[in-house]
Design a protein around this motif. Structure first.
Motif, PDB file in Angstrom:
ATOM      1  N   PHE A 111       0.833  -1.195   0.000  1.00 34.12           N
ATOM      2  CA  PHE A 111       0.000   0.000   0.000  1.00 34.12           C
ATOM      3  C   PHE A 111       0.873   1.252   0.000  1.00 34.12           C
ATOM      4  CE2 PHE A 111      -2.398   3.406   1.969  1.00 34.12           C
ATOM      5  CZ  PHE A 111      -3.652   3.292   1.401  1.00 34.12           C
ATOM      6  N   LYS A 112       1.907   1.203   0.841  1.00 35.73           N
ATOM      7  CA  LYS A 112       2.772   2.374   0.983  1.00 35.73           C
ATOM      8  C   LYS A 112       3.475   2.702  -0.333  1.00 35.73           C
ATOM      9  CE  LYS A 112       4.465   5.540   3.807  1.00 35.73           C
ATOM     10  NZ  LYS A 112       5.742   5.933   3.282  1.00 35.73           N
ATOM     11  N   ARG A 232     -12.207   2.900  -6.833  1.00 38.91           N
ATOM     12  CA  ARG A 232     -12.750   2.008  -5.816  1.00 38.91           C
ATOM     13  C   ARG A 232     -11.961   2.189  -4.519  1.00 38.91           C
ATOM     14  NH1 ARG A 232     -15.393  -3.560  -6.691  1.00 38.91           N
ATOM     15  NH2 ARG A 232     -15.267  -4.422  -4.609  1.00 38.91           N
ATOM     16  N   ALA A 233     -12.710   2.308  -3.415  1.00 37.11           N
ATOM     17  CA  ALA A 233     -12.054   2.532  -2.136  1.00 37.11           C
ATOM     18  C   ALA A 233     -11.240   1.311  -1.745  1.00 37.11           C
ATOM     19  CB  ALA A 233     -13.086   2.839  -1.069  1.00 37.11           C
ATOM     20  N   MET A 234     -10.025   1.538  -1.304  1.00 31.75           N
ATOM     21  CA  MET A 234      -9.137   0.447  -0.923  1.00 31.75           C
ATOM     22  C   MET A 234      -8.922   0.421   0.594  1.00 31.75           C
ATOM     23  SD  MET A 234      -8.320  -1.365  -3.489  1.00 31.75           S
ATOM     24  CE  MET A 234      -9.145  -1.165  -5.053  1.00 31.75           C
ATOM     25  N   THR A 235      -9.685   1.228   1.312  1.00 30.02           N
ATOM     26  CA  THR A 235      -9.594   1.234   2.778  1.00 30.02           C
ATOM     27  C   THR A 235     -10.991   1.202   3.363  1.00 30.02           C
ATOM     28  OG1 THR A 235      -9.520   3.654   2.769  1.00 30.02           O
ATOM     29  CG2 THR A 235      -7.410   2.497   2.836  1.00 30.02           C
ATOM     30  N   ARG A 236     -11.064   0.876   4.628  1.00 33.10           N
ATOM     31  CA  ARG A 236     -12.336   0.815   5.341  1.00 33.10           C
ATOM     32  C   ARG A 236     -12.163   1.371   6.751  1.00 33.10           C
ATOM     33  NH1 ARG A 236     -13.729  -0.142   1.052  1.00 33.10           N
ATOM     34  NH2 ARG A 236     -15.125  -1.726   0.219  1.00 33.10           N
ATOM     35  N   ASP A 237     -13.290   1.695   7.383  1.00 28.82           N
ATOM     36  CA  ASP A 237     -13.258   2.088   8.787  1.00 28.82           C
ATOM     37  C   ASP A 237     -13.468   0.849   9.628  1.00 28.82           C
ATOM     38  OD1 ASP A 237     -13.239   5.105   8.892  1.00 28.82           O
ATOM     39  OD2 ASP A 237     -14.876   4.731   7.470  1.00 28.82           O
ATOM     40  N   SER A 238     -12.470   0.467  10.366  1.00 31.80           N
ATOM     41  CA  SER A 238     -12.588  -0.720  11.195  1.00 31.80           C
ATOM     42  C   SER A 238     -11.359  -0.799  12.076  1.00 31.80           C
ATOM     43  CB  SER A 238     -12.679  -1.968  10.313  1.00 31.80           C
ATOM     44  OG  SER A 238     -12.687  -3.132  11.115  1.00 31.80           O
ATOM     45  N   ASN A 239     -11.421  -1.567  13.124  1.00 30.23           N
ATOM     46  CA  ASN A 239     -10.198  -1.782  13.885  1.00 30.23           C
ATOM     47  C   ASN A 239      -9.715  -3.218  13.705  1.00 30.23           C
ATOM     48  OD1 ASN A 239     -12.160  -3.047  15.269  1.00 30.23           O
ATOM     49  ND2 ASN A 239     -12.179  -1.608  16.986  1.00 30.23           N
ATOM     50  N   TRP A 240     -10.360  -3.963  12.779  1.00 28.78           N
ATOM     51  CA  TRP A 240      -9.958  -5.339  12.512  1.00 28.78           C
ATOM     52  C   TRP A 240      -9.423  -5.416  11.089  1.00 28.78           C
ATOM     53  CZ3 TRP A 240      -8.360  -9.435  14.743  1.00 28.78           C
ATOM     54  CH2 TRP A 240      -8.364 -10.667  14.077  1.00 28.78           C
ATOM     55  N   ILE A 242      -5.623  -4.695   8.510  1.00 29.93           N
ATOM     56  CA  ILE A 242      -4.262  -4.177   8.422  1.00 29.93           C
ATOM     57  C   ILE A 242      -4.323  -2.658   8.463  1.00 29.93           C
ATOM     58  CG2 ILE A 242      -2.261  -4.002   6.909  1.00 29.93           C
ATOM     59  CD1 ILE A 242      -3.177  -6.881   5.936  1.00 29.93           C
ATOM     60  N   LYS A 243      -3.662  -2.086   9.458  1.00 36.04           N
ATOM     61  CA  LYS A 243      -3.749  -0.636   9.641  1.00 36.04           C
ATOM     62  C   LYS A 243      -3.176   0.082   8.427  1.00 36.04           C
ATOM     63  CE  LYS A 243      -4.142  -0.608  14.574  1.00 36.04           C
ATOM     64  NZ  LYS A 243      -5.300  -1.470  14.276  1.00 36.04           N
ATOM     65  N   VAL A 244      -3.860   1.115   8.010  1.00 35.99           N
ATOM     66  CA  VAL A 244      -3.345   1.910   6.902  1.00 35.99           C
ATOM     67  C   VAL A 244      -2.032   2.548   7.347  1.00 35.99           C
ATOM     68  CG1 VAL A 244      -3.763   3.960   5.502  1.00 35.99           C
ATOM     69  CG2 VAL A 244      -5.620   2.326   5.903  1.00 35.99           C
ATOM     70  N   PRO A 245      -0.950   2.293   6.621  1.00 34.89           N
ATOM     71  CA  PRO A 245       0.378   2.696   7.098  1.00 34.89           C
ATOM     72  C   PRO A 245       0.673   4.161   6.832  1.00 34.89           C
ATOM     73  CG  PRO A 245       0.588   1.569   5.004  1.00 34.89           C
ATOM     74  CD  PRO A 245      -0.876   1.571   5.330  1.00 34.89           C
ATOM     75  N   GLY A 251      -8.012   4.161  12.986  1.00 31.36           N
ATOM     76  CA  GLY A 251      -9.312   3.533  12.720  1.00 31.36           C
ATOM     77  C   GLY A 251      -9.518   3.140  11.261  1.00 31.36           C
ATOM     78  N   LYS A 252      -8.457   3.245  10.454  1.00 33.75           N
ATOM     79  CA  LYS A 252      -8.587   2.871   9.038  1.00 33.75           C
ATOM     80  C   LYS A 252      -7.790   1.598   8.778  1.00 33.75           C
ATOM     81  CE  LYS A 252     -10.422   6.969   8.200  1.00 33.75           C
ATOM     82  NZ  LYS A 252     -11.838   7.163   7.871  1.00 33.75           N
ATOM     83  N   VAL A 253      -8.395   0.682   8.058  1.00 35.86           N
ATOM     84  CA  VAL A 253      -7.677  -0.532   7.664  1.00 35.86           C
ATOM     85  C   VAL A 253      -7.798  -0.732   6.171  1.00 35.86           C
ATOM     86  CG1 VAL A 253      -8.051  -1.683   9.894  1.00 35.86           C
ATOM     87  CG2 VAL A 253      -9.686  -2.016   8.022  1.00 35.86           C
TER      88      VAL A 253
END
Length: 688
Positions: A111-112, A232-240, A242-245, A251-253
């Motif tokens: 992702f990074k 298309r969104a590649m992230t979601r709001d969740s704590n479960w 892979i954390k967005v680096p 709160g984004k994975v």
RNA sequence: UGCGAGGUAGAGCAGAGGUAGCUCGUCGGGCUCAUAACCCGAAGGUCAGGGGUUCGAAUCCUCUCCUCGCUACCA
């Protein structure tokens, strides 16, 4: 095989919120395993990677409902799934999990890299949020009244009653299915991948470069590409997950579909330090085995990601299968309409190859297909037992009877054209099987394996060594030649069947006292696989018949397990009930409980809850009115075994005399379950 | 709704302009080494339906019907 020097084979990562069923096996795991075993037999450099997909919202929701952590859920199902695959001989080189450290690092880095290259768009949108549960809600987790037809249980994305597609905004009285709270809108920021930027590349690569892909795959890709791709969104709001680096991404994975295919890469890393050979060198052939629901992710999104990131090979083929239905109905995990692999392994011990055979020969390669237990039985009995196993068995028996239990010599001076034809046909079959496997036509390949044993049967029939034996002294050379060739053919069958029926191939090796190395593909077509004079083991059955009772048990089990999904409103808090007053055995003995089979069922007019049933209790047939109509459709209960209170005083309900009562278990939510025998028993059997 | 895949003997499939084929099942015969197994033969089809192109269509064109999937937050 040509330009490729190594192979990387993946099978879809099963989602770790439930066990795997035979549809999964038929769709991708068995095909992938066959392909891999074939490549290994050809001594190709091949890695077969898989694992469980353990992120995503459904897992967090399941955990919430069961009052456990998401980790508990994925730990539980990873083990069940892993065991199912191991038991069935799915020969992964590694079966990993997306919750592993290496996967988190790999995905975050992926992702990074894309982020640093400026390949994402940041967008702030409004999403529905459940303040009680503290989570953002996907459309399907919002229910409300359909604005078009008034159905009070329409989903946020679609109304299942009238079929219209909806957005959550349109629902009247929207509710969160998690907490029943009224969802509110909240702003949230996400990172989008502009897939439209990759359209020219994808069109060129697939539509021009991969016309050989299967019709269903190619057509689906063309459909997507022709109608235009979007961000298309590649992230979601969740704590479960892979954390967005990135800083400022609390709160984004990563979107589970972003990280899941990267799981193939991480699993390869975990497997071997030479992982980059398999992912980055152009002479690697990457093949994704998946079901048809995954086509867009494996053919469009993941390749776009790989291309965007740079430095990776792209899949050479994605042989997606269609779906397998069960007894005429779609598989449904929520209704428990499925044949679970862990159940099969328990109910049919040491018969993995039967399931592998049936699922391969009925695989949904070109269209959806139907699995029925009757068909399972028939294919086992008339193809595996009668044709395949029987050829091997009669060969072994005759060899013991007519050749002293040793591999007889071959006498070229008395051979004829029928003997020559054995080799010619074998070589032709080998070639055909190779072509079929390499083009992913596994049904056809397996049918050809059976054809080889059919040819063996024909050859035996023509030679009739049991007739020749009546004049053994003058015919011994002819007998020897016949059985020599049949034994060589048996050894060849082990090689040809090995990718499909690995357990059986091993059994043949054992009987012939040869080492497993004989199974290498280059040995197929040889008539020197078992050595002359070698004494062999006694014959054993490779497959045995499966009788009607066993099959009926499975059909009953399938129907007995059928449940209607419990809606959240029904899942109320459990309410403990006091145990009733103590009774004596004599009190209990007054009850006459019998097992009966429901023959007919119909709804009682003008009564919501009543079904009129006709129950066979062996000695007679009883009409019983039962209050189960809200839980079971009449056609669901026909054929079911039930426990009947046979000496209950008759009682009229809605004008119908009910001659007994059917025992049901009821949970706190009011859901009813039949109380019936664990296995099928005769109608009328007493319950004590 | 749009798009994609599919519809061929009782079942599962192959065939992509030139006599409709394979496996299982069914029926008849042969054989008896073998797990009531094996081998041979037969019956069984308006190729979803209508219209068209062609000397000739399961195959090409067109319309209709049926099944499944996708339609972008169902992993």
């Amino acid at each position: 095989m040509g330009k490729f020097n190594r192979y990387l084979i993946t099978a879809a990562l099963p989602y770790a919120n439930g066990p795997v069923h035979i549809g999964h096996l038929a769709g991708c795991y068995i095909p992938a395993d066959i392909y891999v075993r074939y490549l290994r037999a050809k001594k190709a450099d091949v890695k077969f990677v898989g694992g469980t997909d353990e992120h995503g919202v459904p897992i967090t929701i399941k955990a919430m409902k069961e009052g456990v952590t998401p980790q508990d859920i994925v730990d539980k199902y990873h083990k069940i799934i892993y065991d199912s695959f191991t038991d069935m001989g799915i020969s992964f080189d590694i079966f990993s999990r997306t919750t592993k450290q290496v996967h988190h690092e790999t995905s975050a880095a992926f992702f990074k890299t894309m982020y640093d290259k400026g390949l994402f768009e940041e967008k702030v949108t409004e999403q529905f949020y459940d303040e009680t549960a503290g989570v953002f809600l996907a459309d399907r987790y919002i229910t409300g009244t359909c604005p078009k037809c008034g159905n009070p249980n329409a989903y946020g994305d679609q109304c299942e009653k009238c079929g219209s597609s909806l957005s959550p905004d349109e629902l009247i009285n929207p509710r969160s299915t998690l907490s029943n709270a009224v969802p509110v809108k909240r702003q949230t920021k996400h990172w989008y991948m502009p897939l439209q930027n990759y359209e020219p590349f994808l069109k060129e690569w697939i539509l021009e470069g991969h016309k050989e892909w299967k019709n269903n795959v190619y057509g689906q890709c063309k459909s997507w590409l022709d109608s235009g791709l979007q961000s298309r969104a590649m992230t979601r709001d969740s704590n479960w997950g892979i954390k967005v680096p990135l800083p400022d991404a609390e709160g984004k994975v990563l979107y589970v579909w972003f990280d899941a295919p990267i799981g193939y890469i991480s699993a390869t890393k975990e497997l071997t330090e030479n992982w980059a050979d398999y992912w980055c060198k152009e002479d690697t052939k990457l093949v994704h085995f998946i079901g048809k629901d995954n086509i867009v992710f494996h053919c469009i999104i993941f390749p776009a990601m790989l291309k965007a990131h740079g430095g990776f090979v792209l899949p050479e083929n994605v042989p997606a299968n269609e779906f397998l239905n069960i007894e005429g109905d779609k598989v449904s995990t929520s209704r428990n309409w499925a044949v679970w692999v862990h159940d099969y392994v328990k109910d049919f011990p040491d018969q993995q190859d039967v399931l592998r055979y049936v699922l391969t020969s009925t695989a949904p390669e070109t269209k959806d297909n139907d699995f029925t237990w009757k068909d399972f039985q028939q294919r086992n009995n008339s193809e595996l037992v009668d044709i395949f196993s029987n050829f091997v068995h009669r060969t072994m028996v005759l060899m013991h009877k007519l050749c002293g239990g040793k591999v007889p010599a071959f006498h070229p001076e008395v051979k004829d054209e029928k003997d020559d034809a054995v080799l010619t046909n074998l070589l032709a079959s080998k070639q055909k099987i190779e072509d079929s496997i390499e083009n992913f036509r596994l049904r056809e390949a397996l049918a050809e394996v059976i054809e080889v044993s059919r040819q063996g049967n024909r050859y035996l029939q023509e030679k009739e060594p049991w007739i020749l034996a009546k004049n053994a002294e003058e015919n011994q050379k002819l007998i020897d030649n016949c059985l020599h060739l049949c034994l060589q053919l048996t050894a060849n069958l082990a090689i040809l069947a090995n990718p499909f029926l690995p357990f059986t191939a091993k059994k043949i090796c054992h009987m012939l006292k040869v080492v497993d190395r004989m199974l290498e593909w280059e040995n197929a077509g040889s008539l020197k696989l078992v050595s002359v004079g070698y004494s062999l083991r006694p014959p054993e059955y490779l497959f045995t018949k499966i009788d009607d009772v066993k099959i009926q048990e499975q059909i009953d089990k399938l129907h007995a397990g059928l449940v209607k999904p419990v809606t959240p409103a029904e899942a109320a808090a459990p309410e403990a009930k006091e145990v009733k007053e103590e009774i004596q055995f004599e009190d209990f003995a007054k009850l006459d409980l019998r097992v009966g089979t429901i023959l007919e069922a119909e709804k009682v007019p003008k009564a919501d809850k009543l079904l009129k049933l006709l129950v066979d209790i062996g000695t007679e047939k009883r009409t019983v009115v039962s209050g189960i109509a809200a839980h079971f459709a009449p056609e669901e209960v026909v054929g079911k075994q039930v426990t009947l209170v046979a000496n209950l005083a008759p009682r009229k309900m809605r004008g119908i005399e009910s001659q007994g009562m059917i025992l049901m278990a009821e949970n706190a939510a009011g859901k009813l379950v039949f109380v019936n025998p664990d296995a099928a028993v005769d109608a009328g059997s007493e319950v004590r």
